[in-house]
Enzyme design. Structure first.
Site, PDB file in Angstrom:
ATOM      1  N   VAL A 214       2.236  -9.972  -5.745  1.00  0.00           N
ATOM      2  CA  VAL A 214       2.656 -10.939  -4.734  1.00  0.00           C
ATOM      3  C   VAL A 214       2.629 -12.363  -5.260  1.00  0.00           C
ATOM      4  O   VAL A 214       3.412 -13.220  -4.831  1.00  0.00           O
ATOM      5  CB  VAL A 214       1.765 -10.810  -3.471  1.00  0.00           C
ATOM      6  CG1 VAL A 214       0.332 -11.207  -3.783  1.00  0.00           C
ATOM      7  CG2 VAL A 214       2.305 -11.624  -2.322  1.00  0.00           C
ATOM      8  N   ARG A 215       1.753 -12.656  -6.215  1.00  0.00           N
ATOM      9  CA  ARG A 215       1.621 -14.018  -6.724  1.00  0.00           C
ATOM     10  C   ARG A 215       2.847 -14.486  -7.489  1.00  0.00           C
ATOM     11  O   ARG A 215       3.039 -15.683  -7.680  1.00  0.00           O
ATOM     12  CB  ARG A 215       0.384 -14.117  -7.626  1.00  0.00           C
ATOM     13  CG  ARG A 215      -0.945 -13.897  -6.898  1.00  0.00           C
ATOM     14  CD  ARG A 215      -2.095 -13.855  -7.865  1.00  0.00           C
ATOM     15  NE  ARG A 215      -1.980 -12.720  -8.776  1.00  0.00           N
ATOM     16  CZ  ARG A 215      -2.821 -12.488  -9.793  1.00  0.00           C
ATOM     17  NH1 ARG A 215      -3.834 -13.317  -9.998  1.00  0.00           N
ATOM     18  NH2 ARG A 215      -2.648 -11.431 -10.567  1.00  0.00           N
TER      19      ARG A 215
ATOM     20  N   GLY B  52       0.814  -1.213   0.000  1.00  0.00           N
ATOM     21  CA  GLY B  52       0.000   0.000   0.000  1.00  0.00           C
ATOM     22  C   GLY B  52       0.845   1.260   0.000  1.00  0.00           C
ATOM     23  O   GLY B  52       1.797   1.397  -0.766  1.00  0.00           O
TER      24      GLY B  52
ATOM     25  N   CYS C 288      -8.930  -8.000   3.015  1.00  0.00           N
ATOM     26  CA  CYS C 288      -9.830  -8.418   4.098  1.00  0.00           C
ATOM     27  C   CYS C 288     -11.294  -8.506   3.706  1.00  0.00           C
ATOM     28  O   CYS C 288     -12.112  -8.980   4.496  1.00  0.00           O
ATOM     29  CB  CYS C 288      -9.696  -7.441   5.271  1.00  0.00           C
ATOM     30  SG  CYS C 288     -10.247  -5.749   4.871  1.00  0.00           S
TER      31      CYS C 288
END
Length: 328
Positions: A53-54, A9, A73
């Site tokens: 991130v993957r 972020g 979330c």
């Protein structure tokens, strides 16, 4: 120390580390939002951006001392759809092994909360190089089912902390970390052992700006529209005073016309009126220090702040690293 931040972020983790005076040799950030990346690079130009991130292979990064991240979330939240971590075919995913199988076979996942499993995958990869790597994972308060799944996957139970203790905002979150732990129970389960922060007694009056641009004030027409739609939904506008705590700010709760928004009642030229929080006030609610620079639109600032961390909570947790010996 070397740090890897997933779902970075606007880099609230890096803000906390700087505020604590922690010397960071390399800070790797995994983030895909171009506006958030630009914000991070504006404030921390030495950040090494890794992208999605993957596709991060953590074994190529060398020794990492600290892994941090707040995985998406929305599918866990009590105000969301609470679908948890599942495929488009409605198969719940309970283990890293099953997630990796589904990922390898090209299955699509519901929402983004499944990306928690990427945090776990990367934690496993980091431990191949540094078995003693420290980690901090944050997420919303959720149903017991998914909290247990996360705790089992991480290997310890988290601690529940409300940002209201250190800020003027009520924001309940769960933090899983091995920075400080204890074992308890019949089976010697591991628990996060971070004590609750001291209550600083902060309220909205402590973060509100004295002079605010007219663009943040609501017109009579907008107030009438909000009231009409609130009545249709059998709800009401949330009007706050300086003696209260803000409700939890989120990436969508600040925009004009959203009925979950808190509005502040203020006096202008002797008349009582309502206005939205300014971006600076939202940043202060998240305890982002005033030295942090915003070089983006209000819309993007609201979104990033709402998605971010309460910096003072992260500082509180990371301060216990002083009890651990960390080599650079």
């Amino acid at each position: 120390m070397n740090v890897l931040s997933l779902f970075d972020g606007m880099s609230c983790g890096q803000i906390a580390l700087r505020e604590l005076g922690v010397s960071v040799d390399r800070y790797y950030a995994s983030e895909v939002d171009k506006h958030a990346i630009a914000q991070t690079m504006l404030n921390f130009p030495e950040t090494i951006q890794l992208g999605d991130v993957r596709y991060v292979d953590a074994r190529k990064l060398g020794k990492i001392d600290l892994l941090i991240g707040g995985s998406p979330c929305q599918s866990f939240s009590f105000v969301g759809n609470r679908a948890g971590m599942s495929t488009k075919e409605n198969e719940d995913v309970y283990t890293l092994e099953r997630y990796m199988e589904l990922k390898r076979d090209g299955f699509e996942f519901e929402g983004q909360s499944y990306l928690f499993w990427e945090f776990v995958r990367i934690l496993h990869e980091l431990r191949e190089v540094n078995p003693n790597v420290l980690f901090l994972l944050e997420n919303v308060e959720m149903g017991k089912k998914w909290e247990t799944v996360i705790s089992n996957a991480i290997g310890l139970h988290g601690v529940h902390i409300d940002s209201a203790l250190v800020s003027a905002q009520s924001r309940k979150r769960i933090y899983w970390t091995n920075i400080r732990t204890f074992n308890d129970g019949l089976f010697g389960e591991t628990f996060t052992d971070i004590p609750q922060p001291k209550d600083r007694g902060l309220f909205l009056r402590d973060v509100l700006e004295k002079e605010v641009s007219p663009k943040y004030h609501l017109s009579e027409r907008m107030i009438s529209w909000l009231n009409r739609h609130a009545e249709k939904r059998d709800s009401g506008i949330s009007v706050m005073s300086g003696d209260e705590k803000s409700h939890c700010i989120t990436s969508t709760a600040i925009y004009k016309g959203n009925l979950t928004t808190d509005y502040v009642q203020v006096e202008v030229d002797g008349k009582s009126t309502l206005r939205k929080y300014t971006p600076l006030e939202c940043a202060r609610l998240q305890t982002v220090p005033d030295w942090y620079k915003f070089g983006c639109s209000d819309t993007q600032a609201y979104r990033m702040i709402g998605n971010g961390w309460t910096v003072e909570v992260i500082k509180h947790i990371l301060s216990f690293m002083n009890d651990r010996k960390i080599s650079g």
